[in-house]
Design a protein around this motif. Structure first.
Motif, short mmCIF file in Angstrom:
data_model
loop_
_atom_site.label_atom_id
_atom_site.label_comp_id
_atom_site.label_asym_id
_atom_site.label_seq_id
_atom_site.Cartn_x
_atom_site.Cartn_y
_atom_site.Cartn_z
N ALA A 169 26.74 3.02 39.82
CA ALA A 169 25.57 3.07 38.94
C ALA A 169 24.68 4.25 39.29
O ALA A 169 24.43 4.52 40.47
CB ALA A 169 24.77 1.77 39.08
N ASP A 170 24.22 4.96 38.27
CA ASP A 170 23.28 6.06 38.52
C ASP A 170 21.86 5.48 38.67
O ASP A 170 21.64 4.29 38.50
CB ASP A 170 23.34 7.11 37.41
N ARG A 176 16.78 0.23 35.66
CA ARG A 176 16.72 -0.71 34.53
C ARG A 176 17.10 -2.13 34.96
O ARG A 176 16.47 -3.10 34.54
CB ARG A 176 17.64 -0.25 33.40
N VAL A 177 18.11 -2.24 35.78
CA VAL A 177 18.52 -3.57 36.28
C VAL A 177 17.41 -4.15 37.15
O VAL A 177 17.05 -5.33 37.01
CB VAL A 177 19.86 -3.49 37.04
N ALA A 178 16.86 -3.31 38.03
CA ALA A 178 15.78 -3.79 38.90
C ALA A 178 14.58 -4.23 38.07
O ALA A 178 13.95 -5.26 38.35
CB ALA A 178 15.38 -2.70 39.89
N TYR A 179 14.27 -3.50 37.01
CA TYR A 179 13.15 -3.86 36.14
C TYR A 179 13.42 -5.20 35.45
O TYR A 179 12.54 -6.05 35.36
CB TYR A 179 12.92 -2.74 35.10
N ALA A 180 14.64 -5.37 34.97
CA ALA A 180 15.00 -6.64 34.32
C ALA A 180 14.88 -7.80 35.29
O ALA A 180 14.39 -8.87 34.95
CB ALA A 180 16.41 -6.55 33.74
N VAL A 181 15.31 -7.60 36.52
CA VAL A 181 15.20 -8.66 37.53
C VAL A 181 13.73 -8.95 37.82
O VAL A 181 13.31 -10.11 37.92
CB VAL A 181 15.95 -8.26 38.83
N GLN A 182 12.94 -7.89 37.92
CA GLN A 182 11.51 -8.08 38.17
C GLN A 182 10.87 -8.86 37.03
O GLN A 182 10.09 -9.78 37.25
CB GLN A 182 10.80 -6.73 38.34
N GLN A 183 11.16 -8.51 35.79
CA GLN A 183 10.60 -9.22 34.63
C GLN A 183 11.01 -10.68 34.63
O GLN A 183 10.22 -11.54 34.27
CB GLN A 183 11.05 -8.55 33.33
N ARG A 184 12.21 -10.94 35.03
CA ARG A 184 12.73 -12.32 35.06
C ARG A 184 12.00 -13.16 36.10
O ARG A 184 11.79 -14.34 35.92
CB ARG A 184 14.24 -12.28 35.34
N SER A 185 11.62 -12.52 37.20
CA SER A 185 11.00 -13.27 38.30
C SER A 185 9.51 -13.55 38.08
O SER A 185 8.91 -14.31 38.81
CB SER A 185 11.19 -12.53 39.63
N THR A 186 8.92 -12.88 37.08
CA THR A 186 7.48 -13.12 36.84
C THR A 186 7.24 -14.08 35.71
O THR A 186 8.04 -14.43 34.95
CB THR A 186 6.76 -11.79 36.51
#
Length: 186
Positions: A169-170, A176-186
């Motif tokens: 992964a670049d 983007r994946v980290a952002y999606a995970v962060q959004q999911r956790s809040t």
């Protein structure tokens, strides 16, 4: 007892078992079908003249889901008449068979719900990743994808959990994946 005698007996027994009806087809075993998917198959015992075996059958596809559920069967003297046979079935076979049949049906329903949820998730992934390939297993689906140098897979399990794997992964994809995970956790 021959086949037609068993069929006649099944028809008569159904009259004495509340909620049960006969299912008689030439060339097939005779059944008593009842509420909640109950099916009782009736066979003559070939080496015991005048006796029959009544066996409670689980729905198709349930062997793998409910392997610990026991086999429910009784043998009865058919010569004593349909009313006698019905009483024996009601007293000796049905109580435990009904309990286990309910357990089996609940597990089948749960499995169907899991499969439906898994199918929805997989459909969404295929829409988002049109070049993805699918591998179906009994209780999981693997969606493999490739985007330039990056590749990965989503393994969607039967219980609606998933495993995500990403290779090569670049930075943009990682963020983007980290952002999606962060959004999911809040």
């Amino acid at each position: 007892m021959n086949e037609w005698e068993v069929e006649e007996l099944v028809i008569e027994v159904a009259e004495h078992l509340e909620g049960y009806s006969p299912l008689v087809r030439p060339g097939h075993p005779a059944y008593l079908t009842g509420p909640a998917g109950a099916r009782l198959v009736v066979h003559p015992i070939w080496n015991q003249r005048g006796r029959i075996r009544v066996l409670g059958v689980y729905p198709g596809g349930s062997r793998g889901i409910c392997p610990e559920l026991r086999r429910h069967e009784i043998t009865v003297t058919a010569a004593r008449g349909a009313k006698f046979v019905a009483k024996r079935i009601e007293r000796r076979l049905l109580p435990d068979y009904r309990r286990d049949l309910i357990t089996c049906c609940e597990r089948l329903a749960k499995r169907a719900t899991e499969s439906g949820a898994r199918a929805e998730i997989v459909e969404t992934l295929v829409e988002l990743l049109p070049e993805a390939s699918l591998t179906e297993k009994e209780r999981e689906t693997v969606v493999r994808w490739r985007l330039e140098a990056a590749s990965g897979s989503f393994t969607v399990h039967g219980d609606s959990t998933s495993t995500i794997e990403i290779r090569v992964a670049d930075r943009e994809l990682i963020e983007r994946v980290a952002y999606a995970v962060q959004q999911r956790s809040t």
